[in-house]
Design an enzyme around this catalytic site. Structure first.
Site, PDB file in Angstrom:
ATOM      1  N   ILE A  11       0.807  -1.514  -0.128  1.00 58.14           N
ATOM      2  CA  ILE A  11      -0.225  -0.304  -0.075  1.00 58.14           C
ATOM      3  C   ILE A  11       0.440   1.704  -0.018  1.00 58.14           C
ATOM      4  O   ILE A  11       0.948   1.368   1.088  1.00 58.14           O
ATOM      5  CB  ILE A  11      -0.569  -0.141   1.482  1.00 58.14           C
ATOM      6  CG1 ILE A  11      -1.604  -1.086   1.142  1.00 58.14           C
ATOM      7  CG2 ILE A  11      -2.028   0.772   1.435  1.00 58.14           C
ATOM      8  CD1 ILE A  11      -3.265  -1.164   2.642  1.00 58.14           C
ATOM      9  N   THR A  12       1.172   1.742  -0.855  1.00 60.05           N
ATOM     10  CA  THR A  12       1.667   3.190  -1.257  1.00 60.05           C
ATOM     11  C   THR A  12       0.779   4.056  -0.121  1.00 60.05           C
ATOM     12  O   THR A  12      -0.768   4.562  -0.728  1.00 60.05           O
ATOM     13  CB  THR A  12       2.385   4.009  -2.348  1.00 60.05           C
ATOM     14  OG1 THR A  12       0.523   3.971  -3.045  1.00 60.05           O
ATOM     15  CG2 THR A  12       2.552   2.693  -3.113  1.00 60.05           C
ATOM     16  N   GLY A  13       1.434   4.997   0.260  1.00 54.36           N
ATOM     17  CA  GLY A  13       0.864   5.845   1.529  1.00 54.36           C
ATOM     18  C   GLY A  13       0.239   5.326   2.881  1.00 54.36           C
ATOM     19  O   GLY A  13      -0.883   6.073   2.711  1.00 54.36           O
ATOM     20  N   GLY A  17      -4.336   7.949   6.784  1.00 55.73           N
ATOM     21  CA  GLY A  17      -5.448   8.329   5.961  1.00 55.73           C
ATOM     22  C   GLY A  17      -6.113   7.005   5.723  1.00 55.73           C
ATOM     23  O   GLY A  17      -5.784   6.092   6.600  1.00 55.73           O
ATOM     24  N   TYR A 167      -5.067  18.485  -9.938  1.00 58.71           N
ATOM     25  CA  TYR A 167      -6.135  17.516  -9.092  1.00 58.71           C
ATOM     26  C   TYR A 167      -6.337  16.775 -10.203  1.00 58.71           C
ATOM     27  O   TYR A 167      -6.221  15.623 -10.673  1.00 58.71           O
ATOM     28  CB  TYR A 167      -6.106  17.569  -7.963  1.00 58.71           C
ATOM     29  CG  TYR A 167      -6.653  16.920  -7.215  1.00 58.71           C
ATOM     30  CD1 TYR A 167      -5.983  16.384  -6.249  1.00 58.71           C
ATOM     31  CD2 TYR A 167      -8.516  16.149  -7.143  1.00 58.71           C
ATOM     32  CE1 TYR A 167      -6.717  15.065  -5.503  1.00 58.71           C
ATOM     33  CE2 TYR A 167      -9.074  15.273  -5.878  1.00 58.71           C
ATOM     34  CZ  TYR A 167      -7.760  14.707  -5.907  1.00 58.71           C
ATOM     35  OH  TYR A 167      -8.116  13.496  -5.070  1.00 58.71           O
TER      36      TYR A 167
HETATM   37  N1  LIG Z   1     -10.007  12.372   1.621  1.00 58.15           N
HETATM   38  C1  LIG Z   1     -10.556  12.233   0.704  1.00 58.15           C
HETATM   39  O1  LIG Z   1     -11.595  12.681   0.826  1.00 58.15           O
HETATM   40  C2  LIG Z   1     -10.264  11.814  -0.459  1.00 58.15           C
HETATM   41  C3  LIG Z   1     -11.478  11.335  -1.711  1.00 58.15           C
HETATM   42  C4  LIG Z   1     -11.376  11.626  -3.026  1.00 58.15           C
HETATM   43  C5  LIG Z   1      -9.904  10.707  -3.171  1.00 58.15           C
HETATM   44  N2  LIG Z   1      -9.015  10.587  -2.686  1.00 58.15           N
HETATM   45  C6  LIG Z   1      -7.567   9.659  -2.808  1.00 58.15           C
HETATM   46  O2  LIG Z   1      -7.154   9.033  -2.283  1.00 58.15           O
HETATM   47  C7  LIG Z   1      -5.963   9.098  -1.882  1.00 58.15           C
HETATM   48  C8  LIG Z   1      -5.684   9.147   0.160  1.00 58.15           C
HETATM   49  O3  LIG Z   1      -5.446   9.973   0.303  1.00 58.15           O
HETATM   50  P1  LIG Z   1      -6.077  10.192   1.706  1.00 58.15           P
HETATM   51  O4  LIG Z   1      -7.095  11.390   2.330  1.00 58.15           O
HETATM   52  O5  LIG Z   1      -5.837   8.892   2.545  1.00 58.15           O
HETATM   53  O6  LIG Z   1      -4.310  11.121   1.855  1.00 58.15           O
HETATM   54  P2  LIG Z   1      -3.653  11.420   3.131  1.00 58.15           P
HETATM   55  O7  LIG Z   1      -4.356  11.513   4.891  1.00 58.15           O
HETATM   56  O8  LIG Z   1      -2.780  12.798   3.110  1.00 58.15           O
HETATM   57  O9  LIG Z   1      -2.513  10.441   3.109  1.00 58.15           O
HETATM   58  C9  LIG Z   1      -1.684  10.467   2.424  1.00 58.15           C
HETATM   59  C10 LIG Z   1      -0.343   9.547   2.581  1.00 58.15           C
HETATM   60  O10 LIG Z   1       0.389   9.779   1.109  1.00 58.15           O
HETATM   61  C11 LIG Z   1       1.534   9.937   1.156  1.00 58.15           C
HETATM   62  N3  LIG Z   1       2.354  10.495   0.982  1.00 58.15           N
HETATM   63  C12 LIG Z   1       1.955  11.840   0.863  1.00 58.15           C
HETATM   64  N4  LIG Z   1       2.673  12.644  -0.204  1.00 58.15           N
HETATM   65  C13 LIG Z   1       4.016  11.459  -0.481  1.00 58.15           C
HETATM   66  C14 LIG Z   1       5.155  11.104  -1.036  1.00 58.15           C
HETATM   67  N5  LIG Z   1       5.514  12.287  -1.290  1.00 58.15           N
HETATM   68  N6  LIG Z   1       5.808  10.123  -1.782  1.00 58.15           N
HETATM   69  C15 LIG Z   1       5.444   8.798  -0.588  1.00 58.15           C
HETATM   70  N7  LIG Z   1       4.237   9.164  -0.061  1.00 58.15           N
HETATM   71  C16 LIG Z   1       3.667  10.377   0.248  1.00 58.15           C
HETATM   72  C17 LIG Z   1       1.459  10.790   3.328  1.00 58.15           C
HETATM   73  O11 LIG Z   1       2.647  10.308   3.571  1.00 58.15           O
HETATM   74  P3  LIG Z   1       3.285  10.105   4.585  1.00 58.15           P
HETATM   75  O12 LIG Z   1       3.642  11.873   4.703  1.00 58.15           O
HETATM   76  O13 LIG Z   1       4.373   9.476   6.089  1.00 58.15           O
HETATM   77  O14 LIG Z   1       5.191  11.012   3.688  1.00 58.15           O
HETATM   78  C18 LIG Z   1       0.335   9.297   3.466  1.00 58.15           C
HETATM   79  O15 LIG Z   1       0.507   8.126   4.078  1.00 58.15           O
HETATM   80  C19 LIG Z   1      -4.965   9.893  -2.347  1.00 58.15           C
HETATM   81  O16 LIG Z   1      -5.170   9.445  -3.788  1.00 58.15           O
HETATM   82  C20 LIG Z   1      -6.229  10.939  -2.715  1.00 58.15           C
HETATM   83  O17 LIG Z   1      -6.220  11.780  -4.096  1.00 58.15           O
HETATM   84  C21 LIG Z   1      -8.630  11.400  -1.088  1.00 58.15           C
END
Ligand SMILES: NC(=O)c1ccc[n+]([C@@H]2O[C@H](COP(=O)([O-])OP(=O)(O)OC[C@H]3O[C@@H](n4cnc5c(N)ncnc54)[C@H](OP(=O)(O)O)[C@@H]3O)[C@@H](O)[C@H]2O)c1
Length: 295
Positions: A11-13, A17, A167
């Site tokens: 799982i990346t990231g 979240g 985005y």
């Molecule tokens: N939240 C929403 O409402 C929502 C809605 C639609 C789609 N999404 C999609 O869901 C996915 C996950 O989003 P989330 O809401 O869970 O975001 P999040 O809480 O910001 O988590 C992002 C994750 O990605 C990692 N990350 C960020 N930049 C990185 C980099 N440069 N290299 C490696 N790892 C990196 C972070 O790890 P570290 O900070 O530890 O490196 C963290 O584990 C994304 O693709 C987003 O577009 C989210």
């Protein structure tokens, strides 16, 4: 026996979240789970929380800034060395930035991290996924993809940048990548699906220094899903027998949904694949790439 016992999931990231919640869910089902993050201490802290909450000690940490192609290449090498088989790749990393900035490779950050990083990582891990078949590649897109447009004349927003356009474009690219990958993988036993997690209460967009999304998030937060609920469709696509063999589909709330019309234009998805392959330096013909970069 738990349903994912014996399976390995990357799982990346996975440090926070949706990715972290998916890691807890899949580790609870018995999978060995690898998570990635940029900071080792943060990733190890997340891994110990995932192990504790899932009751499964089989959680591994990989550290890489995935906005950098050399880091993605190093990451893939470490994953290939650690995992003799890979059953699920969950491409989850993504973010939003209101202001244009460049990666170490000189590419626009949103496009590089949200689209090119999963594109490159998947290509580099493809041979391992194929030899592990049946295997699954799942890419976290967004409903925002429906407002996206692939601007081939200005992919990197050099002439005109808007964080929202960047985005939306990157999330449409996630869907197009998913469909193109599915067609290339036909007959291999590896499936490729995409999903919208729903608006989920995470750290999403918090890294954007302008905090452009903050007022919107403040208003909609009470209606947002918890990370656990936001991860549900990803967990379902990674683990359910109901989607065995299902490929080239976009899911919302565990159900297939039609994605934006342009995502089905095969000439455009094929063009995006070729352009992306060129930008990350892999062959466009989908020959699986080995860890050392040879095909
Ligand atoms: N939240 C929403 O409402 C929502 C809605 C639609 C789609 N999404 C999609 O869901 C996915 C996950 O989003 P989330 O809401 O869970 O975001 P999040 O809480 O910001 O988590 C992002 C994750 O990605 C990692 N990350 C960020 N930049 C990185 C980099 N440069 N290299 C490696 N790892 C990196 C972070 O790890 P570290 O900070 O530890 O490196 C963290 O584990 C994304 O693709 C987003 O577009 C989210």
């Amino acid at each position: 026996m738990k349903p994912m016992t014996g399976k390995t999931v990357l799982i990346t990231g996975g440090t926070g979240g949706i990715g972290k919640a998916a890691a807890v869910g899949l580790a609870s089902m018995g999978a060995r789970v690898g998570i990635t993050g940029r900071d080792r201490a943060r990733a190890e802290q997340a891994a110990s929380t995932i192990a504790r909450e899932s009751g499964n000690p089989g959680v591994d940490v990989f550290v890489a800034d995935m906005s950098s192609q050399s880091e993605v290449r190093r990451l893939s090498g470490e994953v290939l060395a650690a995992y003799p088989r890979l059953d699920v790749l969950l491409n989850n990393v993504g973010g939003f930035w209101a202001h244009r900035h460049l990666t170490a490779d000189g590419l626009e950050h949103t496009f590089a991290l949200n689209h090119l990083a999963p594109f490159l990582l998947t290509n580099l891990l493809l041979e391992r996924l194929i030899t592990s078949a049946p295997a699954r590649v799942i890419t976290v897109s967004s409903g925002a993809h429906s407002m996206g447009r692939i601007d081939f004349d200005d992919l990197m927003g050099e002439q005109d940048y808007s964080g929202q356009h960047a985005y939306n474009q990157s999330k449409l690219a996630n869907v197009m990548f998913t469909y193109e990958l599915a067609s290339h993988l036909e007959g291999t036993g590896v499936t490729s699906t995409a999903l919208h997690p729903g608006m989920t209460n995470t750290s999403f967009s918090n890294e954007d220094p302008s905090r452009r999304m903050a007022p919107i998030v403040f208003v909609v937060r009470p209606f947002m899903k918890s990370p656990k609920t936001g991860a549900d469709t990803a967990i379902y696509l990674a683990s359910s027998s109901a989607v065995e063999g299902v490929s080239g589909r976009y899911f919302v709330n565990r159900k297939t949904k039609e994605s934006e019309e342009s995502s089905y234009h095969t000439a455009t998805t094929a063009r995006l694949w070729r352009v992306s392959a060129d930008l990350v330096g892999v062959p466009a013909d989908m020959t699986p790439i080995r860890a050392n970069g040879s095909s």
